[in-house]
Motif scaffolding. Structure first.
Motif, PDB file in Angstrom:
ATOM      1  N   ALA A 164       0.852  -1.283  -0.185  1.00 45.72           N
ATOM      2  CA  ALA A 164       0.183  -0.167  -0.019  1.00 45.72           C
ATOM      3  C   ALA A 164       0.784   1.246   0.159  1.00 45.72           C
ATOM      4  CB  ALA A 164      -0.852  -0.080   1.432  1.00 45.72           C
ATOM      5  N   PHE A 165       1.976   1.275   0.794  1.00 46.86           N
ATOM      6  CA  PHE A 165       2.638   2.514   0.730  1.00 46.86           C
ATOM      7  C   PHE A 165       3.579   2.749  -0.420  1.00 46.86           C
ATOM      8  CE2 PHE A 165       7.261   3.890   1.879  1.00 46.86           C
ATOM      9  CZ  PHE A 165       6.517   5.136   2.448  1.00 46.86           C
ATOM     10  N   VAL A 166       4.158   1.523  -0.992  1.00 46.94           N
ATOM     11  CA  VAL A 166       4.689   1.661  -2.327  1.00 46.94           C
ATOM     12  C   VAL A 166       3.709   2.080  -3.454  1.00 46.94           C
ATOM     13  CG1 VAL A 166       6.424   0.601  -3.948  1.00 46.94           C
ATOM     14  CG2 VAL A 166       6.679   0.466  -1.441  1.00 46.94           C
ATOM     15  N   SER A 167       2.609   1.551  -3.315  1.00 50.10           N
ATOM     16  CA  SER A 167       1.575   1.871  -4.541  1.00 50.10           C
ATOM     17  C   SER A 167       1.643   3.322  -4.611  1.00 50.10           C
ATOM     18  CB  SER A 167       0.443   1.285  -4.331  1.00 50.10           C
ATOM     19  OG  SER A 167      -0.464   1.784  -3.428  1.00 50.10           O
ATOM     20  N   VAL A 168       1.615   4.229  -3.788  1.00 47.73           N
ATOM     21  CA  VAL A 168       1.418   5.607  -3.787  1.00 47.73           C
ATOM     22  C   VAL A 168       2.610   6.179  -4.691  1.00 47.73           C
ATOM     23  CG1 VAL A 168       1.225   7.794  -2.596  1.00 47.73           C
ATOM     24  CG2 VAL A 168       0.282   5.954  -1.731  1.00 47.73           C
ATOM     25  N   PHE A 169       3.549   5.774  -4.286  1.00 41.28           N
ATOM     26  CA  PHE A 169       4.938   6.020  -5.164  1.00 41.28           C
ATOM     27  C   PHE A 169       4.961   5.456  -6.572  1.00 41.28           C
ATOM     28  CE2 PHE A 169       6.368   6.758  -0.893  1.00 41.28           C
ATOM     29  CZ  PHE A 169       7.093   7.873  -1.033  1.00 41.28           C
ATOM     30  N   ASP A 170       4.383   4.308  -6.692  1.00 41.44           N
ATOM     31  CA  ASP A 170       4.064   3.876  -8.041  1.00 41.44           C
ATOM     32  C   ASP A 170       3.469   4.965  -9.183  1.00 41.44           C
ATOM     33  OD1 ASP A 170       5.650   1.533  -7.627  1.00 41.44           O
ATOM     34  OD2 ASP A 170       3.862   0.279  -7.061  1.00 41.44           O
ATOM     35  N   ARG A 171       2.586   5.790  -8.320  1.00 40.43           N
ATOM     36  CA  ARG A 171       1.836   6.539  -9.359  1.00 40.43           C
ATOM     37  C   ARG A 171       2.656   7.936  -9.751  1.00 40.43           C
ATOM     38  NH1 ARG A 171      -2.760   5.686  -5.078  1.00 40.43           N
ATOM     39  NH2 ARG A 171      -2.071   7.419  -4.175  1.00 40.43           N
ATOM     40  N   TYR A 172       3.815   8.071  -9.274  1.00 35.57           N
ATOM     41  CA  TYR A 172       4.633   9.206  -9.792  1.00 35.57           C
ATOM     42  C   TYR A 172       5.829   8.961 -10.193  1.00 35.57           C
ATOM     43  CZ  TYR A 172       0.962  11.300  -6.571  1.00 35.57           C
ATOM     44  OH  TYR A 172       0.031  11.607  -6.270  1.00 35.57           O
ATOM     45  N   THR A 173       6.409   9.918 -11.096  1.00 28.67           N
ATOM     46  CA  THR A 173       7.673   9.711 -11.492  1.00 28.67           C
ATOM     47  C   THR A 173       8.527  10.974 -11.196  1.00 28.67           C
ATOM     48  OG1 THR A 173       7.144  11.093 -13.474  1.00 28.67           O
ATOM     49  CG2 THR A 173       6.721   8.582 -13.596  1.00 28.67           C
TER      50      THR A 173
END
Length: 139
Positions: A112-121
């Motif tokens: 869940a934590f990393v999935s937020v970062f997955d949305r950004y570049t």
């Protein structure tokens, strides 16, 4: 969850390089801009280069640059590399590991934590390049 200083420095390097519109950057310039140790950045840069996020050119006119456009460098991928998020706790030596319900909870929380970062570049971090360059370029 708290990110390590290593990840902090990796993201700073990517911001520094992503804010550049041309030419090569250097570890020395990045360290000076962020007021951090060159030695620490060297390790981070080597790892980012090994992972394919940046290129480190070692000839006489060498330097560092992003290995691909900023919009193609995913922050979740960077976190997975720098944080080693495979195992938050060492459960294999725990007495109750076989019967414990904590490992799947940790896996879900990490995901869940990393999935937020997955949305950004990196592009999302550097879209205000002019301001960043003004801040990061010593007078």
């Amino acid at each position: 969850m708290r990110l390590t200083r290593y990840t902090d420095y990796a993201i700073r390097v990517l911001i520094y390089l992503g804010s550049r519109t041309e030419g090569l950057g250097s570890i020395r310039e990045a360290a000076k801009a962020f007021k951090i140790s060159e030695n620490h950045l060297m390790k981070v840069v080597q790892d980012l280069a090994a992972a394919g996020f940046i290129q480190a050119l070692r000839d006489r006119n060498g330097g560092i640059r992003l290995a691909r456009p900023a919009e193609h460098i995913n922050l979740g991928a960077v976190l997975r590399r720098t944080e080693g998020l495979d195992e938050l706790l060492e459960c294999s030596t725990c007495l109750v590991a076989r019967a414990c319900g904590l490992p799947p909870i940790l896996a879900g929380a990490t995901s869940a934590f990393v999935s937020v970062f997955d949305r950004y570049t990196v592009e999302d971090l550097v879209h205000r390049r002019t301001e960043l360059r003004a801040i990061l370029t010593p007078a």
